[in-house]
Design an enzyme around this catalytic site. Structure first.
Site, PDB file in Angstrom:
ATOM      1  N   PHE A 155     -15.252  26.523 -30.916  1.00  5.45           N
ATOM      2  CA  PHE A 155     -15.393  26.549 -32.378  1.00  5.45           C
ATOM      3  C   PHE A 155     -15.451  25.159 -32.993  1.00  5.45           C
ATOM      4  CE2 PHE A 155     -10.811  25.801 -32.244  1.00  5.45           C
ATOM      5  CZ  PHE A 155     -10.630  24.962 -33.329  1.00  5.45           C
ATOM      6  N   CYS A 287     -11.664  17.504 -29.096  1.00  6.82           N
ATOM      7  CA  CYS A 287     -11.189  17.302 -27.724  1.00  6.82           C
ATOM      8  C   CYS A 287     -11.027  15.825 -27.430  1.00  6.82           C
ATOM      9  CB  CYS A 287     -12.152  17.933 -26.737  1.00  6.82           C
ATOM     10  SG  CYS A 287     -13.713  17.094 -26.715  1.00  6.82           S
TER      11      CYS A 287
HETATM   12  P1  NAD Z   1     -11.796  28.793 -26.251  1.00  5.88           P
HETATM   13  O1  NAD Z   1     -11.590  28.469 -24.812  1.00  5.88           O
HETATM   14  O2  NAD Z   1     -10.853  29.730 -26.898  1.00  5.88           O
HETATM   15  O3  NAD Z   1     -13.260  29.424 -26.482  1.00  5.88           O
HETATM   16  C1  NAD Z   1     -14.414  28.813 -25.963  1.00  5.88           C
HETATM   17  C2  NAD Z   1     -15.460  29.900 -25.690  1.00  5.88           C
HETATM   18  O4  NAD Z   1     -14.944  30.781 -24.697  1.00  5.88           O
HETATM   19  C3  NAD Z   1     -15.798  30.744 -26.906  1.00  5.88           C
HETATM   20  O5  NAD Z   1     -17.196  30.960 -26.945  1.00  5.88           O
HETATM   21  C4  NAD Z   1     -15.035  32.041 -26.672  1.00  5.88           C
HETATM   22  O6  NAD Z   1     -15.701  33.171 -27.213  1.00  5.88           O
HETATM   23  C5  NAD Z   1     -14.977  32.131 -25.155  1.00  5.88           C
HETATM   24  N1  NAD Z   1     -13.765  32.812 -24.678  1.00  5.88           N
HETATM   25  C6  NAD Z   1     -12.545  32.785 -25.259  1.00  5.88           C
HETATM   26  N2  NAD Z   1     -11.679  33.524 -24.540  1.00  5.88           N
HETATM   27  C7  NAD Z   1     -12.360  34.016 -23.486  1.00  5.88           C
HETATM   28  C8  NAD Z   1     -12.006  34.855 -22.377  1.00  5.88           C
HETATM   29  N3  NAD Z   1     -10.764  35.320 -22.218  1.00  5.88           N
HETATM   30  N4  NAD Z   1     -12.955  35.153 -21.469  1.00  5.88           N
HETATM   31  C9  NAD Z   1     -14.216  34.680 -21.616  1.00  5.88           C
HETATM   32  N5  NAD Z   1     -14.606  33.903 -22.655  1.00  5.88           N
HETATM   33  C10 NAD Z   1     -13.694  33.560 -23.578  1.00  5.88           C
HETATM   34  O7  NAD Z   1     -11.842  27.385 -27.021  1.00  5.88           O
HETATM   35  P2  NAD Z   1     -11.863  27.129 -28.590  1.00  5.88           P
HETATM   36  O8  NAD Z   1     -10.523  27.434 -29.143  1.00  5.88           O
HETATM   37  O9  NAD Z   1     -13.061  27.741 -29.203  1.00  5.88           O
HETATM   38  O10 NAD Z   1     -12.092  25.536 -28.603  1.00  5.88           O
HETATM   39  C11 NAD Z   1     -11.050  24.608 -28.546  1.00  5.88           C
HETATM   40  C12 NAD Z   1     -10.843  24.106 -27.140  1.00  5.88           C
HETATM   41  O11 NAD Z   1     -12.060  23.529 -26.645  1.00  5.88           O
HETATM   42  C13 NAD Z   1      -9.822  22.981 -27.062  1.00  5.88           C
HETATM   43  O12 NAD Z   1      -9.015  23.185 -25.921  1.00  5.88           O
HETATM   44  C14 NAD Z   1     -10.658  21.719 -26.905  1.00  5.88           C
HETATM   45  O13 NAD Z   1     -10.033  20.644 -26.264  1.00  5.88           O
HETATM   46  C15 NAD Z   1     -11.797  22.240 -26.091  1.00  5.88           C
HETATM   47  N6  NAD Z   1     -12.975  21.393 -26.215  1.00  5.88           N
HETATM   48  C16 NAD Z   1     -13.294  20.606 -25.164  1.00  5.88           C
HETATM   49  C17 NAD Z   1     -14.371  19.754 -25.260  1.00  5.88           C
HETATM   50  C18 NAD Z   1     -14.739  18.875 -24.115  1.00  5.88           C
HETATM   51  O14 NAD Z   1     -15.804  18.305 -24.186  1.00  5.88           O
HETATM   52  N7  NAD Z   1     -13.944  18.746 -23.075  1.00  5.88           N
HETATM   53  C19 NAD Z   1     -15.144  19.712 -26.433  1.00  5.88           C
HETATM   54  C20 NAD Z   1     -14.803  20.560 -27.486  1.00  5.88           C
HETATM   55  C21 NAD Z   1     -13.706  21.390 -27.362  1.00  5.88           C
END
Ligand code: NAD
Length: 504
Positions: A155, A287
């Site tokens: 998100f 992140c």
């Molecule tokens: P999230 O892991 O909750 O969701 C990411 C994606 O995974 C979404 O599209 C979601 O629909 C899907 N998802 C969620 N739960 C799932 C499940 N149980 N099974 C399958 N798919 C699932 O992450 P978020 O809250 O949207 O984003 C924030 C996180 O992303 C933070 O931890 C941040 O550090 C990380 N992030 C990392 C980077 C990087 O480049 N390393 C960049 C941006 C964000």
């Protein structure tokens, strides 16, 4: 009688047309500044995702065979349209993410950079050639597209993170299925329309909104050749293990806990300003946010904290519509509660809470998901607020006695996304860049996100897989190497040869 308000339903985009999901499942999309639901997003069924994969598969042969120069021309046009519509995209980002307009514009600018990189795809895909590797035998190698590839995005950068993925993948000749975050799906649709206007053929980029059901379908479907994922570490690990077990190439970028070392010789005003932007910008939901400040020595720590307290207290917090706001709300009510829970936990475990953002409230926006800027001092490496990613406007100070203690601390942390050192000492800066077990390093730069012609990726549990994202690593990830050995003229006769071929 209560008025019935018809909410906008955010649709899928498959094969060039928008279709509402027929799954019967929807998720609300909130304005985080007010807590109001302003749209709904359909949560696609497995069958709908399978349909999008089939459409992408059918579009692949013609797109793969489209000359790279023609693919680049779509990218040039796309870049122009993105620049011309940056304001509109930024507004869409802020509507359901909540970040300030300027911050959203910055996100769009960094996404555009990736498209600019992709404009050079004819050159980037050029291979290697060697004449006469044997008598009348030539060899060449080049990188070829994989087929249907998929992206699953978080998100916190609803426009930029998808732009880290699909422009590179489609410029390389792949077709794409994107599953954006269901929490803020607005901006991705605005950008999609611009790419179609730029002339992308139907079926090359397809968007399916959804949740775990959609993700699991992408992870297990035999026609999906590679998966790019960005999100939290537990889901990144799940995506990596499930995707690879199903024979796919996977890059899964996860969470972070980024430290900034402040050396005794640093310009402390510069360091304090850097910590403000890197700790509280986008309400800490980056992140690459700095969540740990590590001053070296008591005097540095005391002076730094003294400079930080008034700055944190003076943070301007507000909705994206307030041009003076420096940060907005966090993404959901549940996340607001989670961040406040971490602050409670920090107090319980003995950290000194210098600025408390738990009771922050904004007049007229009482139902928004705001958390005030929060500052902890004397945090230790055993505390939960040190070990876990909070992803909110909470900056912690952990005081170290020496440079080496700080380096050992960072190297021992499970995450290794970004880090920074603030110093005037070139020896210390060079040693830091050399020794630190983190993928992206800043020297007097608090958020060292690589430009688009480098690649982005952390180490340790911040990245699962062998490839960082976008830039040259992105090209490698979305292509595979083929080496061809040919003999012309074809008529040279040497009889049957039973020894292993060699050129002597
Ligand atoms: P999230 O892991 O909750 O969701 C990411 C994606 O995974 C979404 O599209 C979601 O629909 C899907 N998802 C969620 N739960 C799932 C499940 N149980 N099974 C399958 N798919 C699932 O992450 P978020 O809250 O949207 O984003 C924030 C996180 O992303 C933070 O931890 C941040 O550090 C990380 N992030 C990392 C980077 C990087 O480049 N390393 C960049 C941006 C964000």
């Amino acid at each position: 009688m209560t008025e019935i308000v018809q909410l906008e339903l955010i649709k899928n985009a498959v094969g060039g047309s928008k279709k509402a999901s027929q799954s019967g499942r929807v998720a609300p999309v909130y304005n985080p500044a007010t807590g109001e639901v302003f749209a709904e997003v359909g949560l696609s069924s497995a069958a709908e995702v399978e349909d999008a994969i089939a459409v992408a598969k059918a579009a692949f042969p013609a797109w793969r065979d489209t000359p790279p120069l023609k693919r680049a021309r779509v990218m040039f046009k796309f870049k122009e349209l993105l620049s011309a519509n940056a304001d509109k995209i930024a507004r869409a980002i802020s509507s359901d993410h909540g970040k300030t307009h300027d911050d959203a514009l910055g996100e769009v600018a960094r996404g555009i950079e990736v498209v600019e990189f992709c404009c050079g795809i004819p050159h980037l895909l050029k291979g290697e050639f060697a004449r006469n590797v044997g008598p009348a035998i030539d060899s060449y190698s080049d990188r070829q597209a994989l087929g249907v590839v998929a992206g699953i995005t978080p998100f916190n950068f609803p426009a930029m993170v998808p732009l880290w993925m699909y422009p590179v993948a489609i410029a390389c000749g792949n077709t794409f299925v994107l599953k954006p975050s269901e929490r803020d799906p607005s901006a991705v649709m605005v950008v999609y329309d611009l790419l179609m206007e730029a002339g992308l053929p139907e079926g090359v980029l397809n968007i399916v909104h959804g949740d775990k059901e959609a993700v699991d379908t992408l992870l297990t479907h035999p026609d999906v050749k590679a998966i790019s994922f960005v999100g939290s570490t537990p889901i990144a690990e799940y995506v990596y293990s499930t995707g690879t077990a199903n024979g796919k190439r996977v890059q899964a970028l996860g969470g972070a806990k980024n430290h900034m070392i402040i050396m005794p010789d640093a310009d402390l005003d510069q360091a304090a300003d850097a910590l403000m932007g890197a700790g509280y910008g986008s309400a800490g939901e980056r992140c690459m946010a700095i969540s740990m400040a590590v001053p070296i020595g008591k005097e540095t720590g005391d002076k730094l904290v003294e400079k930080l307290i008034p700055r944190v207290q003076a943070l301007k917090i507000g909705p994206a519509t307030d041009p003076d706001a420096e940060m907005g709300p966090v993404i959901t009510k549940a996340h607001q509660q989670k961040v406040k829970g971490y602050i409670d936990q920090g107090v319980k475990e003995g950290a000194d809470l210098l600025v408390d953002g738990r009771d922050f409230s904004l007049q007229g926006y009482e139902d928004g998901y705001f958390v005030g800027g929060t500052l902890f001092d004397n945090v230790t490496s055993e505390m939960t607020i040190y070990k876990e990613e909070i992803f909110g406007p909470v900056l912690s100070v952990l005081r170290a006695e020496s440079y080496q203690e700080a380096v050992d601390l960072i190297n021992a942390h499970e995450y290794g996304n970004g880090t920074a050192i603030f110093t005037r000492d070139g020896d210390a800066a060079r040693a830091f860049a050399d020794q630190i077990e983190v993928g992206m390093v800043g020297i007097n730069v608090p958020i060292p996100v690589p430009v688009a012609y480098f690649s982005f990726g952390g180490w340790k549990r911040s990245l699962f897989g062998d490839h960082s994202i976008y830039g040259p690593e992105g090209i490698r990830f979305y292509t595979r190497l083929k080496t061809t050995t040919s003999r012309w003229p074809a008529g040279i006769k040497e009889g049957a040869v039973f020894t292993f071929p060699n050129m002597d």
